[in-house]
Design an enzyme around this catalytic site. Sequence first.
Site, PDB file in Angstrom:
ATOM      1  N   PHE A  95      29.911  30.976 -23.451  1.00 54.94           N
ATOM      2  CA  PHE A  95      30.193  29.544 -23.332  1.00 54.94           C
ATOM      3  C   PHE A  95      29.034  28.746 -23.923  1.00 54.94           C
ATOM      4  O   PHE A  95      27.867  29.017 -23.631  1.00 54.94           O
ATOM      5  CB  PHE A  95      30.366  29.208 -21.847  1.00 54.94           C
ATOM      6  CG  PHE A  95      30.686  27.777 -21.545  1.00 54.94           C
ATOM      7  CD1 PHE A  95      31.979  27.299 -21.697  1.00 54.94           C
ATOM      8  CD2 PHE A  95      29.708  26.914 -21.076  1.00 54.94           C
ATOM      9  CE1 PHE A  95      32.288  25.973 -21.397  1.00 54.94           C
ATOM     10  CE2 PHE A  95      30.008  25.595 -20.777  1.00 54.94           C
ATOM     11  CZ  PHE A  95      31.296  25.129 -20.940  1.00 54.94           C
ATOM     12  N   ASN A 189      27.472  26.419 -12.463  1.00 50.55           N
ATOM     13  CA  ASN A 189      28.466  25.760 -13.309  1.00 50.55           C
ATOM     14  C   ASN A 189      29.577  26.770 -13.527  1.00 50.55           C
ATOM     15  O   ASN A 189      29.683  27.395 -14.586  1.00 50.55           O
ATOM     16  CB  ASN A 189      27.855  25.317 -14.637  1.00 50.55           C
ATOM     17  CG  ASN A 189      28.878  24.656 -15.554  1.00 50.55           C
ATOM     18  OD1 ASN A 189      29.936  24.221 -15.107  1.00 50.55           O
ATOM     19  ND2 ASN A 189      28.576  24.592 -16.841  1.00 50.55           N
ATOM     20  N   PRO A 190      30.419  26.978 -12.505  1.00 51.23           N
ATOM     21  CA  PRO A 190      31.439  28.025 -12.601  1.00 51.23           C
ATOM     22  C   PRO A 190      32.605  27.579 -13.470  1.00 51.23           C
ATOM     23  O   PRO A 190      32.782  26.385 -13.728  1.00 51.23           O
ATOM     24  CB  PRO A 190      31.875  28.187 -11.142  1.00 51.23           C
ATOM     25  CG  PRO A 190      31.748  26.800 -10.589  1.00 51.23           C
ATOM     26  CD  PRO A 190      30.517  26.225 -11.250  1.00 51.23           C
TER      27      PRO A 190
END
Length: 295
Positions: A95, A189-190
């Site tokens: 990500f 920050n899942p």
Amino acid sequence: MTFGPGQSLADAVSEATAILRDAGVPSPRVDAELLADHLLNVGLGRLRAMMLGDAPAPEDYEALVAERAGRTPLQHITGVAHFRYLELAVGPGVFIPRPETESVVQLAIDHVKDMQRPRIVDLGTGSGAIAGSIAHEVPGAEVHAVEFSPFAHSWAAKNLAPLGVNLVLGDLRDAFPELNGTVDVVVSNPPYIPAEAIPNEPEVALHDPPEALYGGGADGMELPTAAAASAARLLRPGGYFVMEHAEVQSGWIAAMLARTGSWTAITTHLDLNGKERATSAVLADQAIRNERMGQ
């Protein structure tokens, strides 16, 4: 529109800007300059000075511009993501850290600034942006991070090894049992996107790994709920938890934390764009938790 032979740097960047704008790239001028600098490696200040003269466009610039116009993330082309004071190695399978997350990191740093040796856990570290920034900016911090994806873990390992972060490959649901009840701050920050939601940006929809986006379940709240449960397990009484989320999820997350009876001082925080980007809470001591649960 095509690049001509012997084109000047200034003309090439202007043409690249137009191409990227037509392709819908959100920041066409900046990206055009960053792609040129990726090839020339002179820094943006020097690059802009060179554009005032007759410096030639770098070789292979047209190919990179075409790749970016196809909405390949800029960071995948350059291999670098800038986050706070770090340059992170990134690429397919991880990500890309977002500027909005920098404010979440600041909340954690502000909380531990007067502690001598704070113990901090980052649940779902991805590229290592959060854990690495805290380790870099808080001297003496003991930082631990967990990542589930082997691909993302490999990128995080590269980024975090020089910073002394303890990185493990594992599930945020049961990570670091040896630290239960001893941690000062848990930050996460899942993944939190609902199952049926498709991101608008092609860079996200086509290039960010799905496991870093979708939080599980129709509402996307399985992993955020699990992160909160792990935070309650890991933190000492009075410990601080802060979690990033989508702006539309702030009310749900605050209510979820309140329902558990484990948290006090539940607070929603705005990012630099004024959006409800994160929620923090303080772990109540055991007596209060027992009283709330009717024990």
